[in-house]
Design an enzyme around this catalytic site. Structure first.
Site, PDB file in Angstrom:
ATOM      1  N   HIS A 148      -1.439  -1.986  -1.879  1.00  0.00           N
ATOM      2  CA  HIS A 148      -1.116  -3.233  -1.187  1.00  0.00           C
ATOM      3  C   HIS A 148      -2.359  -4.109  -1.104  1.00  0.00           C
ATOM      4  CE1 HIS A 148      -2.232  -1.743   3.179  1.00  0.00           C
ATOM      5  NE2 HIS A 148      -3.138  -1.417   2.306  1.00  0.00           N
ATOM      6  N   CYS A 167      -9.868  -5.509   2.527  1.00  0.00           N
ATOM      7  CA  CYS A 167      -8.436  -5.305   2.233  1.00  0.00           C
ATOM      8  C   CYS A 167      -7.785  -6.545   1.629  1.00  0.00           C
ATOM      9  CB  CYS A 167      -7.693  -4.900   3.501  1.00  0.00           C
ATOM     10  SG  CYS A 167      -8.211  -3.310   4.172  1.00  0.00           S
ATOM     11  N   HIS A 173      -5.578  -2.367  -3.115  1.00  0.00           N
ATOM     12  CA  HIS A 173      -6.089  -1.002  -3.037  1.00  0.00           C
ATOM     13  C   HIS A 173      -4.915  -0.101  -2.639  1.00  0.00           C
ATOM     14  CE1 HIS A 173      -6.218  -2.546   1.067  1.00  0.00           C
ATOM     15  NE2 HIS A 173      -6.105  -1.289   1.486  1.00  0.00           N
ATOM     16  N   HIS A 175      -3.083   3.745  -1.007  1.00  0.00           N
ATOM     17  CA  HIS A 175      -3.092   4.799   0.004  1.00  0.00           C
ATOM     18  C   HIS A 175      -2.073   5.877  -0.357  1.00  0.00           C
ATOM     19  CE1 HIS A 175      -5.504   2.492   2.885  1.00  0.00           C
ATOM     20  NE2 HIS A 175      -4.720   1.448   2.640  1.00  0.00           N
ATOM     21  N   ASP A 213       7.558   4.470  -3.584  1.00  0.00           N
ATOM     22  CA  ASP A 213       6.537   5.320  -4.200  1.00  0.00           C
ATOM     23  C   ASP A 213       6.018   4.727  -5.506  1.00  0.00           C
ATOM     24  OD1 ASP A 213       4.919   7.620  -4.216  1.00  0.00           O
ATOM     25  OD2 ASP A 213       6.269   8.618  -5.621  1.00  0.00           O
ATOM     26  N   HIS A 214       4.697   4.756  -5.662  1.00  0.00           N
ATOM     27  CA  HIS A 214       4.014   4.249  -6.860  1.00  0.00           C
ATOM     28  C   HIS A 214       4.372   2.783  -7.135  1.00  0.00           C
ATOM     29  CE1 HIS A 214       3.070   8.477  -7.419  1.00  0.00           C
ATOM     30  NE2 HIS A 214       2.160   8.105  -8.303  1.00  0.00           N
ATOM     31  N   GLU A 260      -1.619   5.814   7.481  1.00  0.00           N
ATOM     32  CA  GLU A 260      -2.167   5.158   6.301  1.00  0.00           C
ATOM     33  C   GLU A 260      -3.386   5.914   5.770  1.00  0.00           C
ATOM     34  OE1 GLU A 260      -2.455   0.607   5.715  1.00  0.00           O
ATOM     35  OE2 GLU A 260      -4.433   1.219   6.437  1.00  0.00           O
TER      36      GLU A 260
END
Length: 290
Positions: A148, A167, A173, A175, A213-214, A260
């Site tokens: 994100h 950020c 980046h 998580h 996801d991904h 996170e």
């Protein structure tokens, strides 16, 4: 001064989900692999929470005494046992995680000032029981990986950098998000369940894990094209996604916790009753950020 203290214990036991009034096909349909003979086992971890006034020695209770009570009333009886047979209560209501927690409460309540029994069947499944008749809480945990960027679409790069720091960098980046979903409901007096666990896992898979996801959340999830995907906003969005399908399964979404990183997490509470630890309308989740 009132204080809550916690005592940890553990036991290993096996169990089977099987109702004799149902056919083999019906048991398999209802309980899946958990219906297989002769059962399966877990290393259960138990946390007993107790409340009281601090005494002159700085204790609520002597934890050595608490340990012996838990061993005498619970773990010495359950350890290395077949739960379906060890206690008469499990002849009436199956030894699900939530029902085991409830019966442990009943066994300990005459001896200890309980406020909560928390039972981990394994690290990704646990139940909480607070002594409220047949009401219990069940939590499943899972994870997804996503990227994100924290940047408000109406602000300049300079303004976003001032607010979000690193950020806000343009390429984002990632998580490994850890997600906990807690539901609340009444324990069924025969099955011992507050919700079909397989169905709950499937709802989380369909509504959260598969689409999230991904992904790059800002670009792949339309909602985050205009909403900054902070951990708080992600958790809030997940709670909105899950509330209705969980209600259709016969339970209520109680809490969504999103971790996170080891340093950052947040919790969304979706509650209706004034007796809940955080009281709000079901349509107005409460957020607690850590």
């Amino acid at each position: 001064m009132q204080c809550i203290v916690n005592r940890r214990a553990q036991f290993s036991a096996s169990h089977r989900y099987w109702l004799p009034e149902l056919s083999e096909a019906e048991n398999i349909e209802k309980f899946g692999a958990c219906s297989r003979f002769p059962g399966h086992g877990h290393n259960y971890v138990l946390f007993i929470s107790l409340t009281g006034e601090l005494d002159e020695y700085g204790m609520v209770l002597n934890l050595s005494d608490v340990k012996h009570v838990i061993k005498r009333e619970v773990t010495s009886q359950l350890d290395f046992s077949y739960l379906n047979d060890v206690w008469a209560e499990f002849q009436q209501t199956l030894p699900t995680t939530e029902n085991i927690a409830r019966i442990i409460w009943q066994r300990l309540a005459p001896h200890l000032p309980l406020v909560r029994v928390q039972l981990f069947e394994h690290p990704e499944l646990w139940a909480d029981y607070m002594g409220n008749a047949m009401e219990a809480y069940l939590t499943i945990s899972t994870h997804f990986s996503a990227a994100h960027r924290l940047a408000h679409p109406k602000l300049s790069n300079e303004e976003n950098t001032e607010i979000y720091g690193k950020c806000a960098r343009p390429n984002g980046h990632g998580h490994n998000y850890h997600l906990e979903v807690t539901v609340k409901g009444k324990i069924d007096p025969r099955t011992g369940m507050i919700i079909d666990l397989g169905a709950l896992n499937q709802v989380v898979e369909d509504y959260v894990l598969e689409p999230f996801d991904h992904t790059f959340l800002n670009k792949d999830i339309p909602y985050f094209a205009e909403v900054v995907p902070t951990a708080e906003n992600i958790a809030l969005y997940i709670s909105n996604l899950l509330r209705s399908p969980i209600q259709e399964l016969g339970a209520k979404l109680y809490k969504v916790k999103l971790i996170e990183s080891p340093n950052n997490s947040c919790e969304i509470y979706c509650t209706e009753s004034e007796s809940d630890s955080v009281s709000t309308s079901v349509n107005q989740p409460v957020l607690a950020s850590v």
